[in-house]
Write a protein that holds these residues in place. Structure first.
Motif, PDB file in Angstrom:
ATOM      1  N   ALA A 262       0.842  -1.200   0.000  1.00  0.00           N
ATOM      2  CA  ALA A 262       0.000   0.000   0.000  1.00  0.00           C
ATOM      3  C   ALA A 262       0.875   1.246   0.000  1.00  0.00           C
ATOM      4  CB  ALA A 262      -0.899  -0.015   1.228  1.00  0.00           C
ATOM      5  N   LYS A 263       2.015   1.126   0.663  1.00  0.00           N
ATOM      6  CA  LYS A 263       2.918   2.237   0.854  1.00  0.00           C
ATOM      7  C   LYS A 263       3.629   2.641  -0.445  1.00  0.00           C
ATOM      8  CE  LYS A 263       6.967   2.478   3.850  1.00  0.00           C
ATOM      9  NZ  LYS A 263       7.910   2.365   2.758  1.00  0.00           N
ATOM     10  N   ASP A 264       3.921   1.679  -1.291  1.00  0.00           N
ATOM     11  CA  ASP A 264       4.735   1.974  -2.473  1.00  0.00           C
ATOM     12  C   ASP A 264       3.923   2.171  -3.742  1.00  0.00           C
ATOM     13  OD1 ASP A 264       6.921   1.519  -0.868  1.00  0.00           O
ATOM     14  OD2 ASP A 264       6.991  -0.611  -1.349  1.00  0.00           O
TER      15      ASP A 264
ATOM     16  N   GLN B  79      -0.214   1.033   7.220  1.00  0.00           N
ATOM     17  CA  GLN B  79       0.049   2.462   7.055  1.00  0.00           C
ATOM     18  C   GLN B  79      -0.090   2.917   5.607  1.00  0.00           C
ATOM     19  OE1 GLN B  79       4.791   2.685   6.461  1.00  0.00           O
ATOM     20  NE2 GLN B  79       4.064   2.961   8.514  1.00  0.00           N
ATOM     21  N   GLY B  80      -0.458   4.184   5.442  1.00  0.00           N
ATOM     22  CA  GLY B  80      -0.562   4.737   4.100  1.00  0.00           C
ATOM     23  C   GLY B  80      -1.866   4.380   3.415  1.00  0.00           C
ATOM     24  N   THR B  81      -2.856   3.930   4.172  1.00  0.00           N
ATOM     25  CA  THR B  81      -4.137   3.548   3.582  1.00  0.00           C
ATOM     26  C   THR B  81      -5.213   4.535   4.018  1.00  0.00           C
ATOM     27  OG1 THR B  81      -4.572   2.164   5.484  1.00  0.00           O
ATOM     28  CG2 THR B  81      -3.565   1.108   3.593  1.00  0.00           C
TER      29      THR B  81
ATOM     30  N   ALA C  85       0.647   0.573  13.521  1.00  0.00           N
ATOM     31  CA  ALA C  85       0.649   0.561  12.052  1.00  0.00           C
ATOM     32  C   ALA C  85       1.858  -0.190  11.513  1.00  0.00           C
ATOM     33  CB  ALA C  85       0.647   1.988  11.525  1.00  0.00           C
ATOM     34  N   PHE C  86       1.638  -0.976  10.467  1.00  0.00           N
ATOM     35  CA  PHE C  86       2.716  -1.722   9.827  1.00  0.00           C
ATOM     36  C   PHE C  86       2.755  -1.403   8.343  1.00  0.00           C
ATOM     37  CE2 PHE C  86       1.582  -3.990  13.590  1.00  0.00           C
ATOM     38  CZ  PHE C  86       2.789  -4.421  14.107  1.00  0.00           C
ATOM     39  N   ALA C  87       3.922  -1.675   7.742  1.00  0.00           N
ATOM     40  CA  ALA C  87       4.089  -1.338   6.326  1.00  0.00           C
ATOM     41  C   ALA C  87       3.346  -2.306   5.416  1.00  0.00           C
ATOM     42  CB  ALA C  87       5.572  -1.320   5.970  1.00  0.00           C
TER      43      ALA C  87
ATOM     44  N   GLU D  29       2.419  -8.237   7.755  1.00  0.00           N
ATOM     45  CA  GLU D  29       2.882  -7.942   9.111  1.00  0.00           C
ATOM     46  C   GLU D  29       1.723  -7.472   9.985  1.00  0.00           C
ATOM     47  OE1 GLU D  29       5.681  -5.066   7.951  1.00  0.00           O
ATOM     48  OE2 GLU D  29       7.164  -6.561   7.371  1.00  0.00           O
TER      49      GLU D  29
ATOM     50  N   GLN E 199       9.113   5.263   9.137  1.00  0.00           N
ATOM     51  CA  GLN E 199       7.764   4.696   9.192  1.00  0.00           C
ATOM     52  C   GLN E 199       6.699   5.785   9.118  1.00  0.00           C
ATOM     53  OE1 GLN E 199       5.162   3.695  11.735  1.00  0.00           O
ATOM     54  NE2 GLN E 199       4.832   1.557  11.229  1.00  0.00           N
TER      55      GLN E 199
ATOM     56  N   THR F 213       3.699   6.702   6.182  1.00  0.00           N
ATOM     57  CA  THR F 213       2.339   7.216   6.235  1.00  0.00           C
ATOM     58  C   THR F 213       2.195   8.571   5.556  1.00  0.00           C
ATOM     59  OG1 THR F 213       2.089   6.032   8.297  1.00  0.00           O
ATOM     60  CG2 THR F 213       0.444   7.686   7.806  1.00  0.00           C
TER      61      THR F 213
ATOM     62  N   ASN G  35       2.460   8.508   1.807  1.00  0.00           N
ATOM     63  CA  ASN G  35       1.320   7.880   1.163  1.00  0.00           C
ATOM     64  C   ASN G  35       0.061   8.701   1.238  1.00  0.00           C
ATOM     65  OD1 ASN G  35       1.416   5.050   0.041  1.00  0.00           O
ATOM     66  ND2 ASN G  35       3.024   5.211   1.559  1.00  0.00           N
ATOM     67  N   GLN G  36      -0.132   9.378   2.370  1.00  0.00           N
ATOM     68  CA  GLN G  36      -1.356  10.164   2.474  1.00  0.00           C
ATOM     69  C   GLN G  36      -1.266  11.416   1.605  1.00  0.00           C
ATOM     70  OE1 GLN G  36      -3.643   8.579   3.550  1.00  0.00           O
ATOM     71  NE2 GLN G  36      -3.149   7.411   5.372  1.00  0.00           N
TER      72      GLN G  36
END
Lengths: 340, 403
Positions: free
Chosen positions: A85-87, A152-154, A175-177, A181, B356, B361, B364-365
């Protein structure tokens, strides 16, 4: 000296200008290299996951196969690139993938500030929570003080904060990448609750050490329209992606299936069917493909209902009901604009 | 060298055309190179901006002022999803990274020195244990070790409901270690003040003791006096305040809630696993650095010290280690930098460090990849340069001064 500097400048310029290749059109560059680079989920049952033989299965990866069928008349001209999700957005923005087909939520900020377009929604979802049965929790409203594992990043991470704030509940986020995980941490007891899209909850539950010890709470706290994303600024490619989804919906609506498509193309005199299958009009060539593009998709991949049932519906371990993903004519939200 | 010079020989180097003057040529090449690098950088930046514009990706640093909208579980500065900005999220990540790096450096140095000295111990068991420690830990990738510690820390502990309890105020479970949290009252400023006075007093006394020893050879009890000052003064202050009827420190005890424990101070398993992993991994390298440093000191130094009647302990402490330090410090600096940079592996075990929170985060946000990556790189560069600078100052102090 001058020559060295010129060569240096040219070499660097070429590298730095690599992005400009996109300007000539994603479709052309796909045809040139001979395959579609498809950003997929690194592993979510039903949506995008490699099986024991290394073959990708799932609703989202089948969407890339449908594109490959439409462009190359061959479902194997896809290279799947698993993205966390992060990349994922960086990979799409930088041109590493031609399309992101990995349950990505269409949100306004992503549409307007990330340089992305969301041509279609191939799965309407909503965020939910999963907890261990032994906690005795029956509603998300009882999660006051809980630890919640999330990726994370969602958009999930943002909805979570909103929900607990709106309901004046305290919580602790971990939160995890990666999804992997995140779920492992929940499964081992680091968190009381695990949150992601409801479809993801059912998919991940299959991986739990004891799936039946977990329950999904009834609350759906957000709208998550999931679908493929492409780079903004290439209208033709966005159209191809959009109409690939609509062709699959229209095929379902018109009753065209993988099994009967050959017979339909020969004998059907229904004008709707003829336009979908390319025996009437030149809708396919106007799109930049061949006129039988939708025939190829249905013949090689199937209509929306077939792909849905096989990957996430009754034909799969997930057994997700069609629900809001039913056709509009059956009370759902999936609506394919007319091909005409 | 000619032994005789003609009387009218020009002084200085022979005069040549500037075109062939090696100094001018050298300078010209350097300027050309600098120009080339500058032009390439200019083109690269312009291109990146152009491509971002073409891709319709928003750019600029304005996003740092936007509301973040997500939560972070371990922060030392206040952070809430509702009001904090991406800029604050950056600071949260930065402070968390600095905390882990600082604690890791201190612990790894202590452990590394102990193991490094133990590797040269005449005792077979101690020496072998130290060797095994070094060889095992420095040959396994840090990421695997972090995951091992995280899983091991988690797996061996009970769930929140059946925590190990020490009395009614200390709990240990999968969510971490819970301790009573001291809450300072308004008048509590007297305590840190007393502590500060104690520390300054100790330093002054130590300086006095050194002068005294240099002058008379008499050694003053620095340790005892120091302890009395550092511990005694705050205790005295506490006692005085208590006598006046003011409780300067209240304790907030953790209480069992529905899910987790509430209140108190929590030491998170992600934090523990990260500090533990970084410490034991880096200590293995530091141990080798220390061993190399000690072995670089001429054996004659030890023999001379023993001949003067010094015991092995003081020999090591007063003769060998000070000389070893000048060999140890430069590679030790590298290990400190490695530890700091390696802390970015926190992303694998969910500790909210800079990478992290900010590169994960926030990136991405917001999708501001170029800006976020640039800031993150600048931060690590700054931390590394500052660490290196401090260590270089120290290096200059311990360097061998030749007379």
């Amino acid at each position: 000296m001058k020559r060295i500097v010129a060569a240096l400048a040219f070499g660097l310029g070429a590298t730095l200008l690599a992005g400009a290749a996109q300007a000539q059109g994603t479709l052309n560059s796909i045809k040139q290299k001979g395959y579609i680079s498809c950003g997929s989920n690194p592993g979510l049952a039903g949506f995008g996951v490699p099986d024991a033989q290394g073959r990708w299965t799932g609703l989202d990866v089948d969407f890339c196969r449908a594109l490959s069928a439409a462009i190359f008349n061959d479902v194997t001209k896809v290279r799947f690139i698993p993205l966390s999700a992060k990349d994922r957005f960086t990979a799409l923005q930088s041109g590493e993938v031609d399309i992101l087909s990995r349950n990505t939520t269409w949100s306004m900020s992503r549409d307007t500030t990330l340089g992305l377009d969301f041509p279609a929604v191939n799965f309407y979802d909503g965020q939910g929570f999963m907890v261990k049965k032994k906690l005795g929790v029956t509603s998300a409203k009882q999660l006051d003080g809980a630890s919640v594992c999330t990726q994370q990043g969602t958009t999930t991470e943002l909805n979570l904060a909103d929900y607990f704030r709106a309901n004046k509940l305290k919580y602790e986020v971990v939160a995890f990448a990666s999804a992997d995980e995140t779920f492992k941490a929940y499964d081992s007891g680091r968190c009381d609750a695990f949150t992601t899209d409801a479809s993801g909850l059912y998919a991940e539950r299959l991986r739990a050490s004891a799936p039946d010890d977990n329950i999904v709470l009834p609350e759906i706290i957000s709208k998550e329209p999931l679908g493929p994303a492409v780079r903004q600024g290439d209208a033709q490619w966005a159209d191809i992606v959009r109409w690939t989804h609509y062709a699959m919906l229209n095929a379902e609506e018109a009753g065209i299936t993988q099994g009967n498509v050959d017979q339909m193309v020969k004998s059907s005199d229904n004008p709707d069917v003829k336009r979908i299958l390319g025996t009437e009009g030149k809708y396919g060539t106007d799109l930049g493909l061949t006129n039988d593009w939708a025939y190829r998709i249905i013949k090689l991949v199937g209509n929306y209902a077939e792909v849905f049932e096989k990957n996430v519906g009754q034909g799969s371990p997930l057994k997700i009901q069609r629900g809001v993903n039913a056709l509009w004519s059956k009370g759902g939200l999936q609506y394919g604009p007319p091909i005409r | 060298m000619p032994t005789q010079l003609p009387a009218d020989a020009p002084s200085g180097p022979p005069r040549v055309s500037p075109f062939y003057d090696p100094r001018i040529r050298g300078a010209a090449y350097q300027i050309l190179l600098l120009l080339a690098v500058g032009v390439v950088a200019w083109i690269a930046i312009g291109n990146a901006a152009e491509n971002l514009r073409n891709a319709r990706v928003a750019s600029g640093f304005g996003f740092l002022g936007n509301t973040a909208g997500f939560d972070v579980n371990q922060t030392v500065i206040p952070f809430t999803a509702a009001t904090s900005t991406y800029g604050t999220a950056f600071l949260v990540g930065l402070t968390n990274t600095l905390i882990v790096a600082a604690i890791g450096i201190v612990l790894a140095t202590l452990l590394g020195f102990a193991v490094g000295v133990a590797r040269l111990s005449p005792n077979w068991i101690v020496r072998t244990l130290a060797t095994v420690y070094v060889e095992v830990l420095r040959n396994i990738p840090l990421l695997l070790q972090l995951l091992f510690w995280y899983v091991a820390v988690l797996a061996s502990l009970p769930s929140a409901r059946d925590s190990y309890a020490l009395g009614t105020s200390v709990f240990l479970n999968q969510r971490g270690l819970y301790l009573p949290k001291p809450l300072l009252a308004a008048d509590a400023w007297a305590l840190p003040l007393a502590l500060a006075i104690g520390i300054i007093g100790t330093l002054l006394f130590r300086a006095h003791a050194r002068r005294e020893q240099a002058r008379t050879g008499r050694r003053l009890p620095v340790l005892a006096v120091g302890l009395a000052l550092v511990l005694g003064l705050p205790l005295l202050a506490y006692g005085v305040l208590a006598l006046l009827g003011i409780a300067p420190v209240a304790l907030d005890f953790p209480i069992k809630g529905t899910f987790n424990l509430r209140g108190g101070m929590q030491l998170y398993p992600e934090f523990v696993a990260l500090v533990l992993g970084l410490t034991v991994y880096t200590a293995a390298f530091i141990a080798e650095v220390v061993r190399a440093g000690i072995q670089a000191v001429n054996r004659g130094q030890t023999e001379a010290a023993r001949a003067l009647g010094l015991q092995p302990g003081p020999t090591m402490r007063l003769v060998v280690i000070p000389q070893a330090m000048r060999v140890i410090v430069p590679p030790l600096t590298s290990q400190f930098l490695n530890l700091t940079k390696n802390s970015s592996l926190a992303v694998a075990i969910g500790y909210p460090d800079l990478v992290q929170v900010f590169m994960g985060t926030v990136l991405n946000q917001t999708g501001q990849a170029v800006e976020v990556v640039a800031i993150t790189m600048a931060v690590y560069l700054t931390i590394s340069l500052v660490t290196a600078f401090a260590m270089n100052l120290y290096n200059r102090r311990v360097a061998l001064i030749e007379r």
